[in-house]
Scaffold this motif. Structure first.
Motif, PDB file in Angstrom:
ATOM      1  N   HIS A 253      -2.780  -9.200  -7.559  1.00  0.00           N
ATOM      2  CA  HIS A 253      -4.100  -8.255  -7.315  1.00  0.00           C
ATOM      3  C   HIS A 253      -5.158  -9.022  -7.916  1.00  0.00           C
ATOM      4  CE1 HIS A 253      -2.257  -7.216 -11.380  1.00  0.00           C
ATOM      5  NE2 HIS A 253      -3.781  -6.997 -11.572  1.00  0.00           N
ATOM      6  N   ASN A 254      -4.972  -9.915  -8.897  1.00  0.00           N
ATOM      7  CA  ASN A 254      -6.289 -10.460  -9.387  1.00  0.00           C
ATOM      8  C   ASN A 254      -6.952 -11.705  -8.677  1.00  0.00           C
ATOM      9  OD1 ASN A 254      -5.738  -9.504 -12.305  1.00  0.00           O
ATOM     10  ND2 ASN A 254      -3.867 -10.780 -12.160  1.00  0.00           N
ATOM     11  N   CYS A 255      -6.383 -11.716  -7.480  1.00  0.00           N
ATOM     12  CA  CYS A 255      -6.976 -12.693  -6.462  1.00  0.00           C
ATOM     13  C   CYS A 255      -8.159 -12.114  -5.881  1.00  0.00           C
ATOM     14  CB  CYS A 255      -6.061 -13.434  -5.552  1.00  0.00           C
ATOM     15  SG  CYS A 255      -5.470 -12.445  -4.256  1.00  0.00           S
ATOM     16  N   GLY A 256      -8.100 -10.406  -5.855  1.00  0.00           N
ATOM     17  CA  GLY A 256      -9.057  -9.746  -5.129  1.00  0.00           C
ATOM     18  C   GLY A 256      -9.244  -9.922  -3.686  1.00  0.00           C
ATOM     19  N   ASN A 257      -8.205 -10.420  -2.751  1.00  0.00           N
ATOM     20  CA  ASN A 257      -8.394 -10.541  -1.489  1.00  0.00           C
ATOM     21  C   ASN A 257      -7.659  -9.385  -0.855  1.00  0.00           C
ATOM     22  OD1 ASN A 257      -7.698 -13.957  -2.076  1.00  0.00           O
ATOM     23  ND2 ASN A 257      -9.866 -13.159  -1.478  1.00  0.00           N
ATOM     24  N   THR A 258      -8.173  -9.058   0.237  1.00  0.00           N
ATOM     25  CA  THR A 258      -7.512  -7.947   1.255  1.00  0.00           C
ATOM     26  C   THR A 258      -6.496  -8.791   1.890  1.00  0.00           C
ATOM     27  OG1 THR A 258      -9.074  -8.092   3.009  1.00  0.00           O
ATOM     28  CG2 THR A 258      -9.353  -6.490   1.165  1.00  0.00           C
ATOM     29  N   HIS A 259      -5.543  -8.122   2.471  1.00  0.00           N
ATOM     30  CA  HIS A 259      -4.535  -8.675   3.348  1.00  0.00           C
ATOM     31  C   HIS A 259      -5.325  -9.265   4.701  1.00  0.00           C
ATOM     32  CE1 HIS A 259      -1.070  -9.115   6.554  1.00  0.00           C
ATOM     33  NE2 HIS A 259      -0.390  -9.152   5.237  1.00  0.00           N
ATOM     34  N   ARG A 260      -6.157  -8.594   5.278  1.00  0.00           N
ATOM     35  CA  ARG A 260      -6.799  -9.149   6.357  1.00  0.00           C
ATOM     36  C   ARG A 260      -7.760 -10.541   5.977  1.00  0.00           C
ATOM     37  NH1 ARG A 260      -6.854  -9.369  11.456  1.00  0.00           N
ATOM     38  NH2 ARG A 260      -6.125  -7.059  11.234  1.00  0.00           N
ATOM     39  N   GLU A 261      -8.039 -10.506   4.886  1.00  0.00           N
ATOM     40  CA  GLU A 261      -8.905 -11.795   4.388  1.00  0.00           C
ATOM     41  C   GLU A 261      -7.922 -12.970   4.150  1.00  0.00           C
ATOM     42  OE1 GLU A 261     -12.671 -10.176   1.861  1.00  0.00           O
ATOM     43  OE2 GLU A 261     -10.610 -10.420   0.801  1.00  0.00           O
ATOM     44  N   LEU A 262      -6.655 -12.587   3.623  1.00  0.00           N
ATOM     45  CA  LEU A 262      -5.576 -13.694   3.552  1.00  0.00           C
ATOM     46  C   LEU A 262      -5.180 -14.068   4.847  1.00  0.00           C
ATOM     47  CD1 LEU A 262      -3.866 -12.286   0.478  1.00  0.00           C
ATOM     48  CD2 LEU A 262      -5.144 -14.693   0.861  1.00  0.00           C
TER      49      LEU A 262
ATOM     50  N   GLU B 194      -6.793 -13.934   7.872  1.00  0.00           N
ATOM     51  CA  GLU B 194      -7.755 -14.570   8.829  1.00  0.00           C
ATOM     52  C   GLU B 194      -7.913 -16.181   8.352  1.00  0.00           C
ATOM     53  OE1 GLU B 194     -11.175 -12.101   8.648  1.00  0.00           O
ATOM     54  OE2 GLU B 194     -10.551 -10.667  10.208  1.00  0.00           O
ATOM     55  N   PHE B 195      -7.761 -16.053   6.871  1.00  0.00           N
ATOM     56  CA  PHE B 195      -7.805 -17.811   6.362  1.00  0.00           C
ATOM     57  C   PHE B 195      -6.567 -18.349   6.677  1.00  0.00           C
ATOM     58  CE2 PHE B 195      -6.880 -20.831   3.312  1.00  0.00           C
ATOM     59  CZ  PHE B 195      -8.176 -21.586   3.165  1.00  0.00           C
ATOM     60  N   LEU B 196      -5.402 -17.805   6.634  1.00  0.00           N
ATOM     61  CA  LEU B 196      -4.288 -18.372   6.715  1.00  0.00           C
ATOM     62  C   LEU B 196      -3.694 -18.770   8.329  1.00  0.00           C
ATOM     63  CD1 LEU B 196      -2.055 -17.049   3.897  1.00  0.00           C
ATOM     64  CD2 LEU B 196      -3.154 -19.459   3.960  1.00  0.00           C
ATOM     65  N   LYS B 197      -4.128 -17.909   9.004  1.00  0.00           N
ATOM     66  CA  LYS B 197      -3.462 -17.925  10.509  1.00  0.00           C
ATOM     67  C   LYS B 197      -3.831 -19.355  11.043  1.00  0.00           C
ATOM     68  CE  LYS B 197      -3.010 -15.090  14.614  1.00  0.00           C
ATOM     69  NZ  LYS B 197      -3.445 -16.019  15.596  1.00  0.00           N
ATOM     70  N   PRO B 198      -5.028 -19.829  11.175  1.00  0.00           N
ATOM     71  CA  PRO B 198      -5.410 -20.928  11.822  1.00  0.00           C
ATOM     72  C   PRO B 198      -4.349 -22.153  11.372  1.00  0.00           C
ATOM     73  CG  PRO B 198      -7.404 -19.921  11.263  1.00  0.00           C
ATOM     74  CD  PRO B 198      -6.174 -19.264  10.397  1.00  0.00           C
ATOM     75  N   TYR B 199      -3.889 -22.239  10.152  1.00  0.00           N
ATOM     76  CA  TYR B 199      -3.039 -23.231   9.915  1.00  0.00           C
ATOM     77  C   TYR B 199      -1.557 -22.876  10.024  1.00  0.00           C
ATOM     78  CZ  TYR B 199      -7.301 -24.249   7.120  1.00  0.00           C
ATOM     79  OH  TYR B 199      -8.574 -24.773   6.815  1.00  0.00           O
ATOM     80  N   GLY B 200      -1.269 -21.880  10.892  1.00  0.00           N
ATOM     81  CA  GLY B 200      -0.002 -21.697  11.213  1.00  0.00           C
ATOM     82  C   GLY B 200       1.038 -20.894  10.071  1.00  0.00           C
ATOM     83  N   ILE B 201       0.015 -20.262   9.074  1.00  0.00           N
ATOM     84  CA  ILE B 201       1.054 -19.795   7.961  1.00  0.00           C
ATOM     85  C   ILE B 201       0.847 -18.101   8.192  1.00  0.00           C
ATOM     86  CG2 ILE B 201       0.813 -19.187   5.370  1.00  0.00           C
ATOM     87  CD1 ILE B 201      -0.296 -22.035   5.431  1.00  0.00           C
ATOM     88  N   GLU B 202       1.864 -17.287   8.207  1.00  0.00           N
ATOM     89  CA  GLU B 202       1.967 -15.865   8.216  1.00  0.00           C
ATOM     90  C   GLU B 202       1.686 -15.400   6.642  1.00  0.00           C
ATOM     91  OE1 GLU B 202       5.285 -14.203  10.272  1.00  0.00           O
ATOM     92  OE2 GLU B 202       6.029 -16.472  10.763  1.00  0.00           O
ATOM     93  N   THR B 203       1.107 -14.458   6.767  1.00  0.00           N
ATOM     94  CA  THR B 203       0.779 -13.546   5.515  1.00  0.00           C
ATOM     95  C   THR B 203       1.650 -12.437   5.163  1.00  0.00           C
ATOM     96  OG1 THR B 203      -1.471 -14.289   6.012  1.00  0.00           O
ATOM     97  CG2 THR B 203      -1.194 -12.395   4.265  1.00  0.00           C
ATOM     98  N   GLY B 204       2.528 -12.428   4.159  1.00  0.00           N
ATOM     99  CA  GLY B 204       3.600 -11.723   3.637  1.00  0.00           C
ATOM    100  C   GLY B 204       2.916 -10.248   3.365  1.00  0.00           C
TER     101      GLY B 204
END
Length: 249
Positions: free
Chosen positions: A210-219, A221-231
């Motif tokens: 939780h300390n990273c302060g990111n929402t699931h949506r933010e993670l 949107e960042f990771l998807k273009p690299y072919g990484i799914e967000t848990g």
């Protein structure tokens, strides 16, 4: 963060396990093999094992739970008064893990190999390579960076799926004992360049603080273009589940 592989195998056992069991429909009395990465409380909460007592549970007589772990985990568990004084009543036994030495689960048709985690230097922490008898192989790498001996070992594998620690999310991730999205990208690039991933391999970032302060949506949107799914909580990786249940994929 923890992983339930079928009904009988689990990696890690944190303080919210009972809530997960109710929400996701686990039957914890069926678990026979519990692998623990290290003794930090978000991965191992021995109080919950107290619920294996006959008055509390429906664990069948003779159904032993094997807990595969390092010395620190076993010591923490045995310091609990109920476990330390009544491990036989709880129908548990501890199996000491050693890095690089595979644990073969013949009835479950899989092998888990503990790898030395770059984490918790005060103890011997692990993460796991999980391989089914049918040949599918996953790397579950929480709470760790990768040392060069680990990279050398990984270079001989070809993974169907990789789960990477992403504790720091989008924050700077220069702390050596965890990763964030930036290091995930570096790890993924090296794996791809060295041929460690099958063409359709799944890559999942997980274990977010939780300390990273990111929402699931933010993670996402960042990771998807690299072919990484967000848990996310309750995520099902059907390929892993089917393979380890002995079904064809």
């Amino acid at each position: 963060t923890a992983y339930q592989i079928g009904e009988e195998v689990r990696i890690d056992f944190g303080p919210d396990f009972l809530a997960q069991e109710i929400r996701l429909g686990f039957d914890s009395e069926k678990i026979r093999h519990l692998f623990i990465t290290h003794d930090h409380a978000d991965h191992f909460y021995p109080e919950t094992l107290n619920h294996r007592r006959p008055a509390y549970s429906k664990v069948a007589p003779g159904r032993i739970l094997k807990v595969y772990c390092n010395e620190a985990v076993e010591r923490a568990a045995m310091a609990h008064p109920v476990i330390g004084e009544g491990i036989e009543i709880l129908q548990m036994e501890f199996v000491r893990l050693k890095a690089w030495e595979p644990v073969v689960l013949r009835e479950e048709r899989m092998t888990l190999t503990p790898l030395p985690a770059y984490h918790a230097p005060e103890q011997e922490a692990f993460f796991f390579d999980v391989r089914s008898d049918s040949g599918e192989e996953w790397l579950i790498a929480n709470d760790t960076g990768f040392s060069e001996p680990v990279w050398e070992w990984l270079g001989k594998r070809k993974f169907d799926g990789v789960i990477l620690d992403c504790t720091f999310g989008l924050l700077p991730d220069d702390y050596p004992y965890h990763m964030g999205a930036g290091k995930n990208l570096l790890v993924l690039r090296r794996m791809r360049e060295c041929g460690m991933l099958k063409p359709d391999a799944r890559v999942v970032a997980n274990h977010f603080s939780h300390n990273c302060g990111n929402t699931h949506r933010e993670l996402y949107e960042f990771l998807k273009p690299y072919g990484i799914e967000t848990g996310y909580d309750g995520m099902r990786l059907e390929s892993l589940c089917r393979c380890l249940a002995g079904e064809s994929v």
